[in-house]
Design a protein around this motif. Structure first.
Motif, mmCIF file in Angstrom:
data_model
loop_
_atom_site.group_PDB
_atom_site.id
_atom_site.type_symbol
_atom_site.label_atom_id
_atom_site.label_comp_id
_atom_site.label_asym_id
_atom_site.label_seq_id
_atom_site.Cartn_x
_atom_site.Cartn_y
_atom_site.Cartn_z
ATOM 1 N N VAL A 1 36.666 50.326 42.867
ATOM 2 C CA VAL A 1 37.508 50.799 43.972
ATOM 3 C C VAL A 1 38.424 49.683 44.469
ATOM 4 O O VAL A 1 39.622 49.900 44.681
ATOM 5 C CB VAL A 1 36.649 51.367 45.125
ATOM 6 C CG1 VAL A 1 37.496 51.630 46.367
ATOM 7 C CG2 VAL A 1 35.934 52.634 44.674
ATOM 8 N N HIS A 2 37.888 48.473 44.618
ATOM 9 C CA HIS A 2 38.727 47.362 45.086
ATOM 10 C C HIS A 2 39.788 46.994 44.056
ATOM 11 O O HIS A 2 40.917 46.647 44.427
ATOM 12 C CB HIS A 2 37.872 46.148 45.444
ATOM 13 C CG HIS A 2 37.181 46.285 46.761
ATOM 14 N ND1 HIS A 2 37.861 46.337 47.959
ATOM 15 C CD2 HIS A 2 35.872 46.398 47.075
ATOM 16 C CE1 HIS A 2 37.005 46.459 48.949
ATOM 17 N NE2 HIS A 2 35.782 46.511 48.437
ATOM 18 N N ILE A 3 39.485 47.087 42.789
ATOM 19 C CA ILE A 3 40.486 46.815 41.748
ATOM 20 C C ILE A 3 41.587 47.865 41.810
ATOM 21 O O ILE A 3 42.781 47.529 41.755
ATOM 22 C CB ILE A 3 39.832 46.763 40.356
ATOM 23 C CG1 ILE A 3 38.977 45.501 40.233
ATOM 24 C CG2 ILE A 3 40.890 46.814 39.254
ATOM 25 C CD1 ILE A 3 38.075 45.473 39.005
ATOM 26 N N GLU A 4 41.202 49.130 41.921
ATOM 27 C CA GLU A 4 42.202 50.196 42.039
ATOM 28 C C GLU A 4 43.084 49.979 43.264
ATOM 29 O O GLU A 4 44.314 50.119 43.191
ATOM 30 C CB GLU A 4 41.514 51.561 42.137
ATOM 31 C CG GLU A 4 40.883 52.024 40.847
ATOM 32 C CD GLU A 4 40.120 53.335 40.999
ATOM 33 O OE1 GLU A 4 39.942 54.001 39.975
ATOM 34 O OE2 GLU A 4 39.703 53.675 42.125
ATOM 35 N N GLU A 5 42.470 49.647 44.374
ATOM 36 C CA GLU A 5 43.228 49.406 45.599
ATOM 37 C C GLU A 5 44.159 48.203 45.453
ATOM 38 O O GLU A 5 45.323 48.265 45.861
ATOM 39 C CB GLU A 5 42.274 49.165 46.776
ATOM 40 C CG GLU A 5 41.611 50.408 47.294
ATOM 41 C CD GLU A 5 42.573 51.290 48.061
ATOM 42 O OE1 GLU A 5 43.308 50.771 48.925
ATOM 43 O OE2 GLU A 5 42.586 52.498 47.783
ATOM 44 N N PHE A 6 43.647 47.119 44.868
ATOM 45 C CA PHE A 6 44.449 45.904 44.728
ATOM 46 C C PHE A 6 45.706 46.157 43.897
ATOM 47 O O PHE A 6 46.780 45.648 44.209
ATOM 48 C CB PHE A 6 43.614 44.783 44.115
ATOM 49 C CG PHE A 6 44.355 43.485 44.007
ATOM 50 C CD1 PHE A 6 44.673 42.748 45.129
ATOM 51 C CD2 PHE A 6 44.748 42.992 42.773
ATOM 52 C CE1 PHE A 6 45.369 41.545 45.045
ATOM 53 C CE2 PHE A 6 45.435 41.790 42.666
ATOM 54 C CZ PHE A 6 45.746 41.071 43.806
ATOM 55 N N PHE A 7 45.576 46.958 42.839
ATOM 56 C CA PHE A 7 46.715 47.221 41.970
ATOM 57 C C PHE A 7 47.559 48.416 42.415
ATOM 58 O O PHE A 7 48.548 48.741 41.766
ATOM 59 C CB PHE A 7 46.259 47.395 40.516
ATOM 60 C CG PHE A 7 45.877 46.100 39.879
ATOM 61 C CD1 PHE A 7 46.835 45.150 39.552
ATOM 62 C CD2 PHE A 7 44.550 45.788 39.630
ATOM 63 C CE1 PHE A 7 46.495 43.946 38.983
ATOM 64 C CE2 PHE A 7 44.190 44.582 39.052
ATOM 65 C CZ PHE A 7 45.175 43.656 38.731
ATOM 66 N N GLY B 1 48.239 47.543 47.699
ATOM 67 C CA GLY B 1 47.202 46.542 47.461
ATOM 68 C C GLY B 1 47.261 45.409 48.473
ATOM 69 O O GLY B 1 48.327 45.071 48.991
ATOM 70 N N HIS B 2 46.090 44.847 48.749
ATOM 71 C CA HIS B 2 46.011 43.850 49.811
ATOM 72 C C HIS B 2 45.142 42.688 49.360
ATOM 73 O O HIS B 2 44.275 42.830 48.490
ATOM 74 C CB HIS B 2 45.415 44.497 51.069
ATOM 75 C CG HIS B 2 45.656 43.704 52.296
ATOM 76 N ND1 HIS B 2 44.880 42.624 52.666
ATOM 77 C CD2 HIS B 2 46.600 43.835 53.256
ATOM 78 C CE1 HIS B 2 45.330 42.120 53.792
ATOM 79 N NE2 HIS B 2 46.372 42.841 54.171
ATOM 80 N N GLU B 3 45.368 41.537 49.971
ATOM 81 C CA GLU B 3 44.570 40.348 49.665
ATOM 82 C C GLU B 3 43.095 40.535 50.014
ATOM 83 O O GLU B 3 42.236 39.873 49.450
ATOM 84 C CB GLU B 3 45.138 39.122 50.385
ATOM 85 C CG GLU B 3 46.464 38.646 49.809
ATOM 86 C CD GLU B 3 46.351 38.215 48.352
ATOM 87 O OE1 GLU B 3 45.422 37.454 48.005
ATOM 88 O OE2 GLU B 3 47.199 38.652 47.558
ATOM 89 N N PHE B 4 42.788 41.441 50.942
ATOM 90 C CA PHE B 4 41.393 41.724 51.271
ATOM 91 C C PHE B 4 40.660 42.274 50.048
ATOM 92 O O PHE B 4 39.490 41.988 49.818
ATOM 93 C CB PHE B 4 41.274 42.713 52.424
ATOM 94 C CG PHE B 4 41.698 42.158 53.754
ATOM 95 C CD1 PHE B 4 41.351 40.864 54.138
ATOM 96 C CD2 PHE B 4 42.449 42.925 54.627
ATOM 97 C CE1 PHE B 4 41.736 40.347 55.372
ATOM 98 C CE2 PHE B 4 42.845 42.421 55.862
ATOM 99 C CZ PHE B 4 42.483 41.128 56.235
#
Length: 65
Positions: free
Chosen positions: A20-26, A30-33
């Protein structure tokens, strides 16, 4: 860890969180969090031990470097 092919619930939660964090980051938002969460999960001792076992069994790609 007894059988890496039967991961614990905590491993499954950590892997799911990582995805989920990878999907969100890309994503466009996407955020540095997300990057920080990815780095934290990649450094998790339980997850690292599981990945090491999976690698020894030949179930993971071999890193280029």
């Amino acid at each position: 860890m007894n059988d890496p092919l039967k991961p614990s619930a905590s491993i499954l939660v950590k892997l799911s969180s990582l995805v989920v964090h990878i999907e969100e980051f890309f994503s466009p938002d996407g955020h540095e969090f997300d990057k920080a969460a990815i780095n934290t999960l990649l450094g998790d001792s339980e997850l690292c031990a599981w990945l090491k076992q999976m690698g020894k069994m030949g179930f993971l790609p071999v890193k280029r470097n």
